[in-house]
Write a protein that holds these residues in place. Sequence first.
Motif, PDB file in Angstrom:
ATOM      1  N   ILE A 191       0.843  -1.191   0.000  1.00 12.95           N
ATOM      2  CA  ILE A 191       0.000   0.000   0.000  1.00 12.95           C
ATOM      3  C   ILE A 191       0.876   1.239   0.000  1.00 12.95           C
ATOM      4  CG2 ILE A 191      -1.766   1.284   1.282  1.00 12.95           C
ATOM      5  CD1 ILE A 191      -2.499  -1.497   2.569  1.00 12.95           C
ATOM      6  N   SER A 192       0.566   2.200  -0.868  1.00  7.72           N
ATOM      7  CA  SER A 192       1.267   3.489  -0.841  1.00  7.72           C
ATOM      8  C   SER A 192       0.230   4.604  -0.884  1.00  7.72           C
ATOM      9  CB  SER A 192       2.260   3.607  -1.991  1.00  7.72           C
ATOM     10  OG  SER A 192       1.602   3.548  -3.232  1.00  7.72           O
ATOM     11  N   GLY A 193       0.550   5.692  -0.222  1.00  7.60           N
ATOM     12  CA  GLY A 193      -0.374   6.816  -0.130  1.00  7.60           C
ATOM     13  C   GLY A 193      -1.129   6.780   1.187  1.00  7.60           C
ATOM     14  N   THR A 194      -1.818   7.850   1.457  1.00 10.62           N
ATOM     15  CA  THR A 194      -2.555   7.997   2.702  1.00 10.62           C
ATOM     16  C   THR A 194      -4.007   7.623   2.497  1.00 10.62           C
ATOM     17  OG1 THR A 194      -1.113   9.818   3.326  1.00 10.62           O
ATOM     18  CG2 THR A 194      -3.193   9.668   4.481  1.00 10.62           C
ATOM     19  N   SER A 195      -4.577   6.939   3.486  1.00  8.36           N
ATOM     20  CA  SER A 195      -6.002   6.636   3.438  1.00  8.36           C
ATOM     21  C   SER A 195      -6.658   7.121   4.718  1.00  8.36           C
ATOM     22  CB  SER A 195      -6.240   5.136   3.267  1.00  8.36           C
ATOM     23  OG  SER A 195      -5.904   4.431   4.443  1.00  8.36           O
TER      24      SER A 195
END
Length: 134
Positions: free
Chosen positions: A51-55
Motif C-alpha cells: 500500500i502506498s499513499g494515505t487513506s
Amino acid sequence: MANAQCACGALRLMLSEPPQLTALCHCLACQRRTGAPFSANAFYSIGCVEISGTSTEFIRTAESGRKVRMHFCPTCGSTVYWKADAAPSWIGVAVGSLADPAFAPPALSVYEQSKHHWVQLDETVEHFQGSVSG
C-alpha cells in the motif's frame, strides 16, 4: 502483478499475486458505499499487497457483528480497500479500482436477499441469500 488506485491516484496498491476470491455483494452497506446496486470485490492474501499513499479509515459493523475497516482516499473519496475482522489474513480490493475490463469474473454473489430484482447473474456464479456461511 496488478495495480489498484483511487480516482486521483494518490492511494495505490501493488498486488503481487492473483486474488484468492472474487465476489459480488448486494448488502445495503455495499450499495451505499459504492453508489451502485452491488459491489465487485477481490480478496487478496494480505502478504502480497503493498500500500502506498494515505487513506482515511471508516470502521463499520458488518451484519455479522464484526468490524470492517474501509480505507478511502481523503482527496477524491474513492474506497480502494478494506480489512474485515472476520478474515484477518485477507484484504478486500474494489474491482473497479483495478480499472481492468479483463479482470476475473466473480465466483460468488452474496447478500442476494437485498439484490435489485433486475440484476441478472448466470449460473457460473454461486448464489447466497446472506453471507457464504448463511
